[in-house]
Design a protein around this motif. Structure first.
Motif, PDB file in Angstrom:
ATOM      1  N   ALA A 157     -12.701 -20.864 -17.161  1.00 22.23           N
ATOM      2  CA  ALA A 157     -13.944 -20.866 -17.789  1.00 22.23           C
ATOM      3  C   ALA A 157     -14.267 -19.429 -18.400  1.00 22.23           C
ATOM      4  O   ALA A 157     -14.754 -19.157 -19.614  1.00 22.23           O
ATOM      5  N   THR A 158     -14.214 -18.311 -17.634  1.00 20.69           N
ATOM      6  CA  THR A 158     -14.389 -16.965 -18.256  1.00 20.69           C
ATOM      7  C   THR A 158     -13.540 -16.591 -19.400  1.00 20.69           C
ATOM      8  O   THR A 158     -14.205 -15.935 -20.448  1.00 20.69           O
ATOM      9  N   ALA A 159     -12.311 -16.814 -19.250  1.00 18.80           N
ATOM     10  CA  ALA A 159     -11.264 -16.483 -20.232  1.00 18.80           C
ATOM     11  C   ALA A 159     -11.499 -17.093 -21.425  1.00 18.80           C
ATOM     12  O   ALA A 159     -10.971 -16.537 -22.514  1.00 18.80           O
ATOM     13  N   SER A 160     -11.986 -18.213 -21.166  1.00 21.36           N
ATOM     14  CA  SER A 160     -12.131 -18.946 -22.609  1.00 21.36           C
ATOM     15  C   SER A 160     -13.379 -19.187 -23.376  1.00 21.36           C
ATOM     16  O   SER A 160     -13.369 -19.508 -24.418  1.00 21.36           O
ATOM     17  N   GLY A 161     -14.430 -18.376 -22.747  1.00 23.17           N
ATOM     18  CA  GLY A 161     -15.545 -18.389 -23.230  1.00 23.17           C
ATOM     19  C   GLY A 161     -16.025 -17.273 -24.122  1.00 23.17           C
ATOM     20  O   GLY A 161     -15.085 -16.452 -24.776  1.00 23.17           O
ATOM     21  N   SER A 162     -17.274 -16.874 -24.275  1.00 23.99           N
ATOM     22  CA  SER A 162     -17.655 -15.807 -25.311  1.00 23.99           C
ATOM     23  C   SER A 162     -17.271 -14.570 -25.006  1.00 23.99           C
ATOM     24  O   SER A 162     -17.383 -13.547 -25.477  1.00 23.99           O
ATOM     25  N   GLN A 163     -16.916 -14.091 -23.563  1.00 29.20           N
ATOM     26  CA  GLN A 163     -16.530 -12.927 -23.149  1.00 29.20           C
ATOM     27  C   GLN A 163     -14.947 -13.062 -23.017  1.00 29.20           C
ATOM     28  O   GLN A 163     -14.291 -12.000 -22.581  1.00 29.20           O
ATOM     29  N   GLY A 167     -15.028 -15.377 -27.621  1.00 28.08           N
ATOM     30  CA  GLY A 167     -15.451 -13.869 -28.035  1.00 28.08           C
ATOM     31  C   GLY A 167     -14.539 -13.437 -29.263  1.00 28.08           C
ATOM     32  O   GLY A 167     -14.848 -12.803 -30.266  1.00 28.08           O
ATOM     33  N   GLY A 168     -13.256 -13.373 -28.921  1.00 25.04           N
ATOM     34  CA  GLY A 168     -12.041 -12.749 -29.839  1.00 25.04           C
ATOM     35  C   GLY A 168     -12.238 -13.612 -31.015  1.00 25.04           C
ATOM     36  O   GLY A 168     -12.082 -12.731 -32.130  1.00 25.04           O
ATOM     37  N   GLN A 169     -12.176 -14.692 -30.961  1.00 24.99           N
ATOM     38  CA  GLN A 169     -12.115 -15.472 -32.143  1.00 24.99           C
ATOM     39  C   GLN A 169     -13.519 -15.048 -33.194  1.00 24.99           C
ATOM     40  O   GLN A 169     -13.350 -15.102 -34.528  1.00 24.99           O
ATOM     41  N   TYR A 170     -14.676 -15.072 -32.609  1.00 24.71           N
ATOM     42  CA  TYR A 170     -15.736 -14.716 -33.120  1.00 24.71           C
ATOM     43  C   TYR A 170     -15.475 -13.413 -33.987  1.00 24.71           C
ATOM     44  O   TYR A 170     -15.852 -13.090 -35.211  1.00 24.71           O
ATOM     45  N   ILE A 171     -15.018 -12.197 -33.082  1.00 26.08           N
ATOM     46  CA  ILE A 171     -14.842 -10.847 -33.653  1.00 26.08           C
ATOM     47  C   ILE A 171     -13.837 -10.984 -34.865  1.00 26.08           C
ATOM     48  O   ILE A 171     -14.011 -10.470 -36.026  1.00 26.08           O
ATOM     49  N   GLY A 187      -8.697  -4.653 -29.098  1.00 27.62           N
ATOM     50  CA  GLY A 187      -9.970  -5.259 -28.202  1.00 27.62           C
ATOM     51  C   GLY A 187     -10.070  -6.531 -28.516  1.00 27.62           C
ATOM     52  O   GLY A 187     -10.109  -7.521 -27.832  1.00 27.62           O
ATOM     53  N   MET A 188     -10.128  -6.918 -29.859  1.00 27.17           N
ATOM     54  CA  MET A 188     -10.267  -8.404 -30.412  1.00 27.17           C
ATOM     55  C   MET A 188      -9.034  -9.360 -29.942  1.00 27.17           C
ATOM     56  O   MET A 188      -9.432 -10.150 -29.226  1.00 27.17           O
ATOM     57  N   HIS A 189      -7.704  -9.001 -29.765  1.00 30.38           N
ATOM     58  CA  HIS A 189      -6.613  -9.512 -29.436  1.00 30.38           C
ATOM     59  C   HIS A 189      -6.595  -9.842 -27.861  1.00 30.38           C
ATOM     60  O   HIS A 189      -6.134 -10.548 -27.316  1.00 30.38           O
ATOM     61  N   GLY A 194      -5.035 -12.697 -25.418  1.00 31.23           N
ATOM     62  CA  GLY A 194      -4.744 -12.017 -24.147  1.00 31.23           C
ATOM     63  C   GLY A 194      -5.501 -12.666 -23.027  1.00 31.23           C
ATOM     64  O   GLY A 194      -4.878 -13.012 -21.895  1.00 31.23           O
ATOM     65  N   ALA A 195      -6.491 -13.023 -23.147  1.00 24.56           N
ATOM     66  CA  ALA A 195      -7.535 -13.657 -22.142  1.00 24.56           C
ATOM     67  C   ALA A 195      -6.722 -14.763 -21.532  1.00 24.56           C
ATOM     68  O   ALA A 195      -7.134 -14.941 -20.310  1.00 24.56           O
ATOM     69  N   LEU A 196      -6.519 -15.736 -22.289  1.00 20.99           N
ATOM     70  CA  LEU A 196      -5.945 -16.898 -21.943  1.00 20.99           C
ATOM     71  C   LEU A 196      -4.508 -16.836 -21.091  1.00 20.99           C
ATOM     72  O   LEU A 196      -4.283 -17.437 -20.028  1.00 20.99           O
ATOM     73  N   ILE A 197      -3.966 -15.955 -21.847  1.00 22.34           N
ATOM     74  CA  ILE A 197      -2.430 -15.489 -20.962  1.00 22.34           C
ATOM     75  C   ILE A 197      -2.772 -14.739 -19.713  1.00 22.34           C
ATOM     76  O   ILE A 197      -2.238 -15.242 -18.697  1.00 22.34           O
TER      77      ILE A 197
END
Ligand code: GRG
Length: 306
Positions: A157-163, A167-171, A187-189, A194-197
């Motif tokens: 949940a945390t990795a896929s949300g706005s943080q 969030g990365g897609q938004y940036i 930072g964006m990537h 990176g977050a989901l991996i």
């Protein structure tokens, strides 16, 4: 018991695809269970179309590899659900990423994107449904301690949300057409890709009852592998071709996106990928031989051709 990395990779893909096929088949009825008057075939076709269209299944493989690195017995069934869950989440992000309001792509995994094959509204709903499906699958973990299941759910949940990914897609969307520096790009990537991996690796490690030292090693290896994955993605977008990639080559350039090659040049980007690979291998040293699949996955990520 798979021996070589190729066998391991194929086995992970087969296991993931089996779960995905099974869980989607269960919901593939043209009608709801409650009422035979409500047709649902279209949305289920869209889900199956995008999810079963192939894909490298890197995030599921990451979860399996991280679990095996802990040396502990892990419930195969629970691990299969984790692998399928992270792939559902990833596939939702691809469907939404391809929409006209996002990257506006018409080719993905070698076939027309979901909104082209169906329509935009169906693609939005298919992405939404896959996101829900991911968490539904995690609710099926029944061989893993409840506190660990909660930690696994929180991780995704945390990795896929706005943080994380969103969030990365938004940036990324806000930065399109603007100059950003290496720190901002990284930072964006770290969020977008990176977050989901990282989450995939952490979920596998948690299911494998990793101790804090193992968890730390897997986290930092996955951190480097996630960024390496994106650097290679940017390189392939320039050096590969549409047929091999299964998506439009040159899409980043067309959208005027900041990329590693655009910012650093091609040679420095390749060196960055190599050094991230070395960082991942160094982080895995404390885990010893059980981390062999993680090491091989790190190599696969930087040598991949699509
Ligand atoms: C619209 C609510 C809303 C959310 C959107 C779209 C999105 C959130 C996030 C996008 C994240 C994204 C698509 C990142 C790109 C990561 C990337 C390099 C994807 C390609 O992954 P591969 O190469 O693809 O693993 P396959 O097809 O092999 O699975």
């Amino acid at each position: 018991m798979p021996v070589t990395f190729t066998e391991f990779l194929l086995d992970c893909r087969r296991r993931t695809d089996h779960v995905l096929d099974t869980v989607l088949a269960q919901s593939d009825s043209p009608y709801t269970q409650q009422s035979s008057e409500l047709p649902l075939a279209g949305i289920h076709q869209a889900l199956r179309y995008s999810l079963l269209a192939g894909g490298k299944r890197v995030r599921p493989v990451m979860a399996y590899a991280a679990a095996s690195a802990t040396k502990n017995q892990t419930s195969a069934n629970d691990l299969d659900y984790i692998a399928a869950a992270v792939e559902c989440l990833h596939c939702y992000s691809l469907i939404h990423d391809d929409l006209p309001a996002m990257d506006d792509d018409d080719l993905r995994r070698g076939i027309p994107t979901c909104h082209i094959a169906f329509d935009e509204a169906t693609a939005i709903l298919a992405g939404d449904a896959l996101q829900s499906k991911a968490f539904e699958l995690l609710s099926k973990l029944n061989q893993t301690p409840a506190t660990t299941v909660v930690a696994i759910i929180e991780t995704l949940a945390t990795a896929s949300g706005s943080q994380g990914m969103v969030g990365g897609q938004y940036i990324d969307l806000k930065a399109t057409g603007q100059r950003i520096d290496l720190e901002q790009l990284t930072g964006m990537h770290n969020l977008k890709t990176g977050a989901l991996i990282r989450a995939a690796a952490r979920m596998g490690a948690l299911a494998g009852a990793a101790n804090p030292h193992q968890l730390q090693a897997i986290d930092s290896a996955a951190d480097a592998m996630g960024l390496a994955f994106q650097v290679v993605d940017d390189i392939l977008d320039i050096e590969s071709d549409t047929k091999t990639l299964g998506k439009k080559q040159g899409a980043d350039n067309k959208l005027n996106k900041s990329t590693f090659p655009a910012l650093l040049g091609m040679d420095a980007s390749k060196n960055l990928a190599k050094s991230l690979h070395e960082q991942a291998l160094a982080a895995l040293i404390p885990l010893g031989p059980p981390a062999e699949h993680m090491r091989n996955l790190a190599s696969y990520i930087i040598r991949r051709e699509y």
